[in-house]
Enzyme design. Structure first.
Site, PDB file in Angstrom:
ATOM      1  N   SER A 145      32.579  -5.004   7.165  1.00 23.78           N
ATOM      2  CA  SER A 145      31.425  -5.768   7.618  1.00 23.78           C
ATOM      3  C   SER A 145      31.882  -6.906   8.520  1.00 23.78           C
ATOM      4  O   SER A 145      32.657  -7.771   8.089  1.00 23.78           O
ATOM      5  CB  SER A 145      30.653  -6.344   6.425  1.00 23.78           C
ATOM      6  OG  SER A 145      29.727  -7.326   6.859  1.00 23.78           O
ATOM      7  N   SER A 182      13.273  -6.099   6.576  1.00 19.18           N
ATOM      8  CA  SER A 182      13.881  -4.849   6.100  1.00 19.18           C
ATOM      9  C   SER A 182      15.260  -4.597   6.677  1.00 19.18           C
ATOM     10  O   SER A 182      15.569  -3.511   7.172  1.00 19.18           O
ATOM     11  CB  SER A 182      12.959  -3.656   6.385  1.00 19.18           C
ATOM     12  OG  SER A 182      11.772  -3.785   5.653  1.00 19.18           O
ATOM     13  N   SER A 183      16.118  -5.598   6.581  1.00 13.98           N
ATOM     14  CA  SER A 183      17.505  -5.418   7.005  1.00 13.98           C
ATOM     15  C   SER A 183      18.188  -4.348   6.168  1.00 13.98           C
ATOM     16  O   SER A 183      19.034  -3.596   6.675  1.00 13.98           O
ATOM     17  CB  SER A 183      18.265  -6.744   6.905  1.00 13.98           C
ATOM     18  OG  SER A 183      18.241  -7.259   5.581  1.00 13.98           O
ATOM     19  N   THR A 203       0.821  -1.214   0.000  1.00 13.70           N
ATOM     20  CA  THR A 203       0.000   0.000   0.000  1.00 13.70           C
ATOM     21  C   THR A 203       0.853   1.261   0.000  1.00 13.70           C
ATOM     22  O   THR A 203       0.376   2.328  -0.385  1.00 13.70           O
ATOM     23  CB  THR A 203      -0.928   0.040   1.232  1.00 13.70           C
ATOM     24  OG1 THR A 203      -0.124  -0.083   2.414  1.00 13.70           O
ATOM     25  CG2 THR A 203      -1.944  -1.089   1.200  1.00 13.70           C
ATOM     26  N   ASP A 242       9.600   1.216   5.028  1.00 15.84           N
ATOM     27  CA  ASP A 242      10.648   0.509   5.766  1.00 15.84           C
ATOM     28  C   ASP A 242      11.627   1.479   6.419  1.00 15.84           C
ATOM     29  O   ASP A 242      11.958   1.354   7.603  1.00 15.84           O
ATOM     30  CB  ASP A 242      11.399  -0.438   4.830  1.00 15.84           C
ATOM     31  CG  ASP A 242      10.500  -1.533   4.281  1.00 15.84           C
ATOM     32  OD1 ASP A 242       9.407  -1.738   4.836  1.00 15.84           O
ATOM     33  OD2 ASP A 242      10.893  -2.168   3.293  1.00 15.84           O
TER      34      ASP A 242
END
Length: 383
Positions: free
Chosen positions: A68, A123-124, A36, A169
């Site tokens: 990382s 939603s990483s 949406t 997100d």
């Protein structure tokens, strides 16, 4: 400072010989309101207690060094020449840095660690974008507010990652509050908070651990089909700017053939926008059983009309709906894998996870991961 923030600070100091500032940004769940957001509708997300952490320290030159912890990889760039690289995790960072680059001149070192499961629909990527934007904004005193940073995260997805996502997100990650859900109007970005009182129930995520390759291309296809639906509606109703402005009755008149994909996809979105408002009412009333019914309705629509589910997700929803201790379940996120969101009685959670995990692995040969999630804080400076 929490243990993970301390770990990030320690590793950053060891690698770069500088004490960092540490920021964190959460993953999110969406109670209801799938697909949406890019149709200017409403969504109902909440931040969860799983985060992406960023350790950052300024340099005196123009070099950018990214490390990382999860992947044990290092990537180099400069402020003036930021280009996308083979390491996909780094591109979410570099995209944000490139969008912000005109407003800062010095380089930095950055250490990244996350415990938001990748590919699970939590939603990483938005958590990473939000953490990076917030950190660079804070360290260089750039003056952006949280909504502007959310919009920069969305631009990163559009311009550098190739996913034409809505803003939900990044918004949820940056604006989350402990034990609160957010109703976001994706047209004008107005939002409001209200407490989530689940009583004897809690949210459980069941991760299929599959990620079908259709996800990104199908996401963009669905968005195009909705845009086609809007164009057809506008021929009869010029005041319609998005599916937010339409009703099913208007759609029936504008697109007489209900087998057209633009009709099918648009109808799902119109009905889903209506479900968001109903869920807000039910949460205020404490009618969790009705919330659960609408979660099942959303899943049915995502499976049959929007066609973004997959056998693994459908199996999990069908399996657990046989238990009266489960009020509702649905797939969550863009689709074709990731998690189901389940509203489960607390005293039944352990037994449910044990049963469904055995059944799922027996059928698909894939281990099922599960997470009991609590609502968490939004993006913050934690060290």
């Amino acid at each position: 400072m929490d243990n993970i923030a301390n770990k990030v600070a320690t590793i950053h100091t060891q690698r770069f010989d500088q004490e960092p500032d540490v920021f964190r940004s959460p993953g999110r769940i969406n109670i209801i309101g799938e697909h949406t957001d890019y149709n200017e509708g409403f969504v109902l997300p909440a931040a969860i207690d799983r985060y992406v952490y960023i350790g950052i320290s300024r340099r005196v030159d123009n070099l950018i060094k990214l490390y990382s912890i999860n992947f044990d990889k290092i990537v180099y760039s400069t402020v003036e020449l930021i280009e996308m690289q083979e390491e996909q995790w780094a591109n979410y960072i570099l995209g944000i840095c490139k969008l912000l680059a005109p407003t800062y001149s010095h380089g930095f070192e950055m250490t990244v660690y996350g415990d938001v499961p990748i590919g699970a629909g939590l939603s990483s990527s938005a958590a990473l974008e939000s953490a990076v934007g917030y950190a660079v904004n804070a360290v260089f005193a750039l003056g952006y507010d949280r909504m502007q940073l959310a919009q920069i995260g969305q631009q990163c997805e559009h311009q550098f990652i190739g996913v034409r996502c809505g803003i939900m997100d990044q918004f949820a990650s940056l604006h989350g509050r402990l034990n609160q859900v957010m109703k976001l109007d994706c047209r004008n970005l107005d939002y409001s908070y209200f407490p989530l009182e689940l009583g004897d129930y809690e949210f459980v995520l069941l991760n299929t651990n599959v990620s079908h390759s259709l996800a990104s291309s199908a996401y963009n296809d669905r968005r195009s089909q909705c845009e086609t639906g809007v164009a057809q509606l506008q021929m009869r109703y010029p005041e319609v700017h998005s599916l937010r402005d339409a009703s099913v009755e208007m759609l029936d008149l504008a697109i007489p053939d209900p087998s057209e994909q633009s009709y099918i996809k648009s109808r799902f979105v119109i009905e889903e926008i209506q479900r968001v408002s109903k869920v807000c009412d039910y949460l205020n009333e404490g009618a969790l059983d009705k919330v659960g019914e609408l979660m099942y309705a959303t899943h049915r629509g995502l499976k049959e009309a929007y066609e973004v589910s997959c056998p693994e997700l459908d199996y999990l929803v069908d399996y657990i709906r046989e238990y009266p201790e489960v009020l509702g379940a649905r797939m969550m996120g863009g689709g074709f894998g990731g998690c189901t969101l389940n509203l489960v009685k607390k005293t039944f959670v352990a037994e449910l996870i044990e049963r469904v995990s055995k059944a799922y692995e027996s059928l698909f040969g894939i281990a099922l991961d599960s997470y009991v999630v609590k609502l968490g804080e939004g993006t913050a400076h934690v060290h």
